[in-house]
Design a protein around this motif. Sequence first.
Motif, PDB file in Angstrom:
ATOM      1  N   TYR A   1       0.766  -1.124  -0.074  1.00 26.04           N
ATOM      2  CA  TYR A   1       0.038   0.068  -0.077  1.00 26.04           C
ATOM      3  C   TYR A   1       0.873   1.489   0.071  1.00 26.04           C
ATOM      4  O   TYR A   1       1.696   1.344   0.799  1.00 26.04           O
ATOM      5  CB  TYR A   1      -0.896  -0.005   1.301  1.00 26.04           C
ATOM      6  CG  TYR A   1      -1.781  -1.221   1.249  1.00 26.04           C
ATOM      7  CD1 TYR A   1      -3.035  -0.959   0.394  1.00 26.04           C
ATOM      8  CD2 TYR A   1      -1.498  -2.547   1.880  1.00 26.04           C
ATOM      9  CE1 TYR A   1      -3.940  -2.275   0.507  1.00 26.04           C
ATOM     10  CE2 TYR A   1      -2.269  -3.377   2.140  1.00 26.04           C
ATOM     11  CZ  TYR A   1      -3.869  -3.365   1.229  1.00 26.04           C
ATOM     12  OH  TYR A   1      -4.400  -4.577   1.145  1.00 26.04           O
ATOM     13  N   GLN A   2       0.584   2.186  -0.947  1.00 23.78           N
ATOM     14  CA  GLN A   2       1.570   3.423  -1.211  1.00 23.78           C
ATOM     15  C   GLN A   2       0.475   4.678  -1.126  1.00 23.78           C
ATOM     16  O   GLN A   2      -0.295   4.533  -1.788  1.00 23.78           O
ATOM     17  CB  GLN A   2       2.178   3.077  -2.344  1.00 23.78           C
ATOM     18  CG  GLN A   2       3.174   4.008  -2.680  1.00 23.78           C
ATOM     19  CD  GLN A   2       4.155   3.487  -3.839  1.00 23.78           C
ATOM     20  OE1 GLN A   2       4.891   2.605  -3.652  1.00 23.78           O
ATOM     21  NE2 GLN A   2       3.810   3.867  -5.063  1.00 23.78           N
ATOM     22  N   GLN A   3       1.203   5.555  -0.676  1.00 26.41           N
ATOM     23  CA  GLN A   3       0.639   6.837  -0.401  1.00 26.41           C
ATOM     24  C   GLN A   3       1.707   8.036  -0.812  1.00 26.41           C
ATOM     25  O   GLN A   3       2.462   8.012  -0.129  1.00 26.41           O
ATOM     26  CB  GLN A   3      -0.143   7.221   0.649  1.00 26.41           C
ATOM     27  CG  GLN A   3      -0.958   8.432   0.655  1.00 26.41           C
ATOM     28  CD  GLN A   3      -1.515   8.455   1.976  1.00 26.41           C
ATOM     29  OE1 GLN A   3      -1.372   8.096   2.950  1.00 26.41           O
ATOM     30  NE2 GLN A   3      -2.500   9.593   1.934  1.00 26.41           N
TER      31      GLN A   3
ATOM     32  N   GLN B   1      -4.558   6.552  -1.225  1.00 34.38           N
ATOM     33  CA  GLN B   1      -3.586   5.402  -0.868  1.00 34.38           C
ATOM     34  C   GLN B   1      -3.971   4.617  -2.239  1.00 34.38           C
ATOM     35  O   GLN B   1      -4.849   4.335  -2.530  1.00 34.38           O
ATOM     36  CB  GLN B   1      -3.930   4.485   0.223  1.00 34.38           C
ATOM     37  CG  GLN B   1      -2.777   3.598   0.423  1.00 34.38           C
ATOM     38  CD  GLN B   1      -3.178   2.853   1.845  1.00 34.38           C
ATOM     39  OE1 GLN B   1      -4.326   2.256   1.984  1.00 34.38           O
ATOM     40  NE2 GLN B   1      -2.495   3.074   2.878  1.00 34.38           N
TER      41      GLN B   1
ATOM     42  N   GLN C   1       4.968   3.868   2.428  1.00 31.38           N
ATOM     43  CA  GLN C   1       4.691   2.318   1.956  1.00 31.38           C
ATOM     44  C   GLN C   1       4.593   1.529   2.932  1.00 31.38           C
ATOM     45  O   GLN C   1       5.516   1.639   3.748  1.00 31.38           O
ATOM     46  CB  GLN C   1       5.702   2.410   0.794  1.00 31.38           C
ATOM     47  CG  GLN C   1       5.607   0.995   0.124  1.00 31.38           C
ATOM     48  CD  GLN C   1       6.727   0.790  -0.844  1.00 31.38           C
ATOM     49  OE1 GLN C   1       6.264   1.042  -1.930  1.00 31.38           O
ATOM     50  NE2 GLN C   1       7.829   0.283  -0.778  1.00 31.38           N
TER      51      GLN C   1
END
Length: 307
Positions: free
Chosen positions: A84-86, A92, A296
Motif C-alpha cells: 500500500y502506497q501513498q 492510497q 509505503q
Amino acid sequence: MFPKRTAQVVAALAVVTLAAACGSDDGTSAPSSADVTAGETTVPVSAVTTTVVDAGAEPRSPIRFALDAAAPQNVLMTTRSEIYQQIGDQPQQDLSTPALTMPLTATVAGAADPAYSVGLILGPVTSPDRRLTDALTASQGSKAGLSMQPTGAVTALRITPPPSSPDIARSAIEQAFYQAVYRAVVFPDTPIGAGAVWTMRQQVMSGMSLSQVTTATLRERDGDRLTVDVSVTQTPDAPVWTLPGGAGTLDIDTFVMTGTGTLVVDLGAPLPVDGTVTVAGEQVYSDPGNTTRLRQTTTNSVRWSQP
C-alpha cells in the motif's frame, strides 16, 4: 522532480518492494541484471555468510543436504505480497500482488560439485484473482531451476516461461521464486545441535541495496527432518536511494522491514516441506527538497505445504 515523475517513482518503488520481499521483498539481483539465453532467465543470488552464535546441545554435527536424484519432491509454494502506497496527500494506492499457489515438482541432476542442479516443473498455478488465474493457465508446465549448495545456499535461479505466457503471469511467478530463494535456510559450516542459533547475512539487490540478516534457531531435529525458527531484518545500505532510469534520488526517512517464521526442511529434498515466513514493515521516502513524501507499507509471505 518528484511531482513531475510520480509515475516513474511509483513504478520504481513497486519493483523494489516486490524484489525485496523476497527478498526484500527485496530479493535478488534485479531481473534487468540477469542473463537471458534462449528464453531462460538466469538470476545470480547473492552469497550468504553464516555465523554461529550458539552451537546448541550435544550431540553436534555438520548439517548438509544430501539430495536424492532418484526421488522427485512434490510441494506447494504459496506467496503473497501486500503493498500500500501513498504519495503526499493523494489517495492510497493498492499495488498488492494476489496470492499465488504453485505446485512444484523438484528433481535433482547429479551430485553436489560444487552445487546441486535442481530442476523445477510448475503444475497448475492458481490465484484468488480471476484475471491472474486466467493469465497463469499458459504457465502450467513452465520450468525453473536452482543451483543449491549442500549448506542449502541457493546461488542462482533459472526461470524458463513458455513463450505464450503473458507478462503478468511471468512477473508473478518470478517474484514468487525471488521471495522463496531469499527465505532459504542456510546451515553453518561448523557442527551444531538442537537449540543452536546462527545468523545468515546476505546482500539483497534490486533497485535499492539492502542488508538482510536472518537469525535462525534449530528448534528440533528428527533424523533428516529439521525445524528451524527464523527472524528477518532488512536495512538499507545508504540513507539515499538513487532511483533507476535517472529519475533522481529520494531520502530514506524511515525503513523498517522485519519478520518471523518457521521452516521445516528435509535434508534429502531441495525445497522446504512445511512452514511460513512473513516479513512486513513501513518505508517513508522524501524528495531532496522535502516537499513530498511517499509512504509505503508492505507485507510479504512465503508458505510451504504438502500437496
